[in-house]
Design an enzyme around this catalytic site. Structure first.
Site, PDB file in Angstrom:
ATOM      1  N   HIS A  78       0.650  -1.767  95.959  1.00 23.86           N
ATOM      2  CA  HIS A  78       0.120  -2.784  96.883  1.00 23.86           C
ATOM      3  C   HIS A  78      -1.240  -2.286  97.350  1.00 23.86           C
ATOM      4  CE1 HIS A  78       4.203  -4.652  97.525  1.00 23.86           C
ATOM      5  NE2 HIS A  78       4.583  -3.420  97.209  1.00 23.86           N
ATOM      6  N   PHE A  79      -2.300  -2.937  96.885  1.00 26.73           N
ATOM      7  CA  PHE A  79      -3.646  -2.489  97.264  1.00 26.73           C
ATOM      8  C   PHE A  79      -4.293  -3.370  98.346  1.00 26.73           C
ATOM      9  CE2 PHE A  79      -4.548   0.219  93.182  1.00 26.73           C
ATOM     10  CZ  PHE A  79      -3.782   1.250  93.709  1.00 26.73           C
ATOM     11  N   ARG A  80      -3.519  -4.370  98.846  1.00 23.45           N
ATOM     12  CA  ARG A  80      -3.815  -5.038 100.126  1.00 23.45           C
ATOM     13  C   ARG A  80      -5.085  -5.855 100.187  1.00 23.45           C
ATOM     14  NH1 ARG A  80       1.320  -4.204 101.441  1.00 23.45           N
ATOM     15  NH2 ARG A  80       1.790  -2.235 102.435  1.00 23.45           N
ATOM     16  N   ASN A 110       1.711  -9.701  97.622  1.00 23.11           N
ATOM     17  CA  ASN A 110       1.900  -9.975  99.060  1.00 23.11           C
ATOM     18  C   ASN A 110       0.677  -9.556  99.878  1.00 23.11           C
ATOM     19  OD1 ASN A 110       2.567  -7.275  98.496  1.00 23.11           O
ATOM     20  ND2 ASN A 110       3.990  -7.121 100.211  1.00 23.11           N
ATOM     21  N   HIS A 195      12.199  -8.033  93.687  1.00 20.43           N
ATOM     22  CA  HIS A 195      12.637  -7.176  94.801  1.00 20.43           C
ATOM     23  C   HIS A 195      13.980  -7.732  95.244  1.00 20.43           C
ATOM     24  CE1 HIS A 195      11.708  -5.050  98.821  1.00 20.43           C
ATOM     25  NE2 HIS A 195      12.886  -5.605  98.969  1.00 20.43           N
ATOM     26  N   HIS A 249      12.260  -0.922  92.136  1.00 22.22           N
ATOM     27  CA  HIS A 249      12.739   0.105  93.084  1.00 22.22           C
ATOM     28  C   HIS A 249      14.241   0.066  93.377  1.00 22.22           C
ATOM     29  CE1 HIS A 249      11.860  -3.342  95.539  1.00 22.22           C
ATOM     30  NE2 HIS A 249      10.648  -3.003  95.868  1.00 22.22           N
ATOM     31  N   ASP A 320       5.466   2.053  94.041  1.00 26.34           N
ATOM     32  CA  ASP A 320       5.540   1.139  95.190  1.00 26.34           C
ATOM     33  C   ASP A 320       4.608   1.626  96.309  1.00 26.34           C
ATOM     34  OD1 ASP A 320       6.181  -0.981  96.804  1.00 26.34           O
ATOM     35  OD2 ASP A 320       8.208  -0.301  97.279  1.00 26.34           O
ATOM     36  N   HIS A 324       0.420   1.396 105.090  1.00 26.83           N
ATOM     37  CA  HIS A 324       0.167   0.819 106.414  1.00 26.83           C
ATOM     38  C   HIS A 324      -0.517   1.923 107.203  1.00 26.83           C
ATOM     39  CE1 HIS A 324       2.823  -2.580 105.554  1.00 26.83           C
ATOM     40  NE2 HIS A 324       3.687  -1.701 105.069  1.00 26.83           N
TER      41      HIS A 324
HETATM   42  O1  DOR Z   1       8.640  -0.941 101.901  1.00 27.71           O
HETATM   43  C1  DOR Z   1       8.051  -1.827 101.305  1.00 27.71           C
HETATM   44  N1  DOR Z   1       6.805  -2.192 101.639  1.00 27.71           N
HETATM   45  N2  DOR Z   1       8.677  -2.453 100.316  1.00 27.71           N
HETATM   46  C2  DOR Z   1       8.146  -3.558  99.725  1.00 27.71           C
HETATM   47  O2  DOR Z   1       8.736  -4.061  98.810  1.00 27.71           O
HETATM   48  C3  DOR Z   1       6.877  -4.127 100.235  1.00 27.71           C
HETATM   49  C4  DOR Z   1       6.069  -3.066 100.807  1.00 27.71           C
HETATM   50  C5  DOR Z   1       4.814  -3.535 101.513  1.00 27.71           C
HETATM   51  O3  DOR Z   1       4.114  -4.402 100.966  1.00 27.71           O
HETATM   52  O4  DOR Z   1       4.505  -2.997 102.573  1.00 27.71           O
END
Ligand code: DOR
Length: 462
Positions: A78-80, A110, A195, A249, A320, A324
């Site tokens: 996830h590179f946001r 996401n 997921h 995962h 994964d 944050h």
């Molecule tokens: O812990 C998680 N964080 N699991 C996920 O599947 C999504 C991810 C996130 O995007 O923060």
């Protein structure tokens, strides 16, 4: 290296002059390790063997004492970007990737906005262009709003396929209704990533942790049953609709046992954190820094994931990587978001496991290169062989390093493995013949990543 036309390429091959010569290393060939040299021209492998004295090159990399692995492909990060770049962005995320020996990534949908339309995908491709240090592809999110368009969307260039969240994790992407899931599965042919946590059960049980505020209960709230129910449901729906599936995962012994009976159609990912941490110790030591979805569970589950690797139930290891900020992570549980960094520590951690005797180097290559290339049909990747892309993760199996947060490139700036010493470390990272990392430091002025290409796009319906 610049693009070469056919004539120039032929001339170079005739002169035996390469862009890059990697010499003296132990190369992890499909048939096993071999002490050979490798050369590449225009990003591809053109010669293998004892090449000293017969080939010259613009760049010569001495790999004596090192192991040359096919480039590691991390098929879950996830590179946001866009929208959440205070946590991560494509430049820093891919920089962390190459520093950690990763040469290709699949990025998750996401973000904000979610990746649901051709324009959303194009915006990510535009952002990555000229800023990505490794090769990349982006998942399209599967949801009620785009279900009927997914067959078209999954075939767009640069698309890794469709990703579905059956349980809420982070962001607004959710598809938990059985009819919606059927619609998603029916529209498309490629392997669909999922997921698997059961949304209804997660909602029902959330009061448990809202009352206690205790992160040690994370895996009690999001229990094995939540994961198993969703995994069983989607596997049944995939069989009903004739769709190939990739379960992301996997976290429990029960799911591994179930999935072992469905390997003809369903592939399995496990993560380095589920293989390296266990409850309750990780929550006691790290608090919400160990909070992930699906959760890290007790030792018996970790043991089952390792057994799943030995039995061939597991196809790939993905990190994964889900950053944050530390401020966000320090909110009181369960408001603290789930996720931790991982793309940069995937290979060091797994090399540590190789050195500890938990898996062979050949098995690691299968899980991190050959496996992703095979199950997702990535063109020209996943093995060191003539004509394949010159992607190499060159590692020193004897190097002992301590993981430190100041080494972590992620915008979020932390790792749950701070202070952990591992044996085995990525030294040089080569992306299509470009030396991205040399002697553990970035070696290029500008990023050279390109979109990955896939073999099974535009497959016709039978
Ligand atoms: O812990 C998680 N964080 N699991 C996920 O599947 C999504 C991810 C996130 O995007 O923060």
């Amino acid at each position: 290296m610049t693009a070469v036309d056919g004539l120039d390429l032929r001339a170079r091959l005739a002169r035996r002059h390469a862009d890059l010569l990697v010499q003296g290393g132990t190369v992890l060939m499909p048939s096993g390790p071999e002490r050979i040299d490798v050369t590449c021209v225009a990003g591809r492998i053109v010669a293998l063997g004892d090449l000293r004295g017969t080939w010259s090159a613009d760049t010569v990399l001495d790999a004596t004492g090192l192991h040359v692995l096919p480039g590691v492909i991390d098929s879950q990060v996830h590179f946001r970007e866009p929208g959440l770049t205070h946590k991560e962005n494509l430049e820093a995320g891919t920089r962390g990737a190459v520093l950690g020996g990763v040469t290709g990534i699949f990025e998750m949908p996401n973000t904000s906005p979610l990746t649901l339309t051709p324009a959303d995908l194009q915006a990510k491709l535009d952002s990555a262009s000229g800023r990505a240090w490794c090769d990349y592809a982006f998942y399209i999110g599967g949801s009620a709003v785009n279900a009927e368009r997914l067959a078209e969307l999954e075939n767009l260039p640069g698309c890794a396929g469709v990703k579905v969240f059956m349980g809420s994790s982070f962001g607004d992407l959710l598809a938990d209704d059985t009819e919606v899931l059927r619609r998603i599965l029916r529209h498309g042919r490629r392997r669909m990533a999922v997921h698997t946590e059961d949304e209804a059960r997660l909602r029902e049980r959330k009061a448990l942790v809202e009352a206690s505020g205790d992160v040690r209960q994370h895996h009690v709230w999001r229990d094995v049953e939540s994961a198993l129910m969703a995994t069983q449901r989607i596997v049944r729906l995939a069989a009903e609709t004739g769709r190939r599936l990739h379960v992301l995962h996997v976290s429990s012994a029960e799911e591994i046992a179930f999935l072992a009976g469905h390997k003809r159609r369903v592939t399995v990912e496990v993560t380095p954190h589920h293989l390296s941490m266990h409850a309750p110790e990780c929550y006691e030591r790290l608090g919400s820094l160990a909070q992930m979805n699906p959760p890290v569970r007790e030792q018996r589950h970790q043991n089952a994931l390792w057994q799943g690797i030995r039995d061939g139930v597991v196809d790939v290891i993905g990190s994964d990587h889900a950053p944050h900020t530390l401020v966000e992570k320090s909110k009181p549980y369960p408001q603290s978001p789930s996720g931790m960094t991982g793309v940069q520590t995937l290979l060091p951690l797994m090399l540590g496991h190789v050195n500890a005797g938990r898996l062979s180097l050949q098995c690691l290559v299968d899980l991190t290169s050959a496996g992703p290339a095979r199950i997702f049909g990535i063109e020209g990747k996943g093995r060191i062989a003539l004509g394949y892309d010159a992607d190499f993760s060159i590692v020193d199996l004897r190097a002992r390093r301590t993981i430190r947060k100041d080494w972590i490139a992620s915008v979020s700036g932390w790792t749950p493995y701070e202070g952990l010493s591992v044996t085995g470390w990525p030294i040089h990272t080569i992306v299509r013949g470009h030396v991205a990392v040399r002697d553990e430091a970035l070696a290029q002025a500008s990023p050279q990543g390109q979109p990955l290409a896939f073999l099974d796009v535009n497959l016709r319906s039978p």
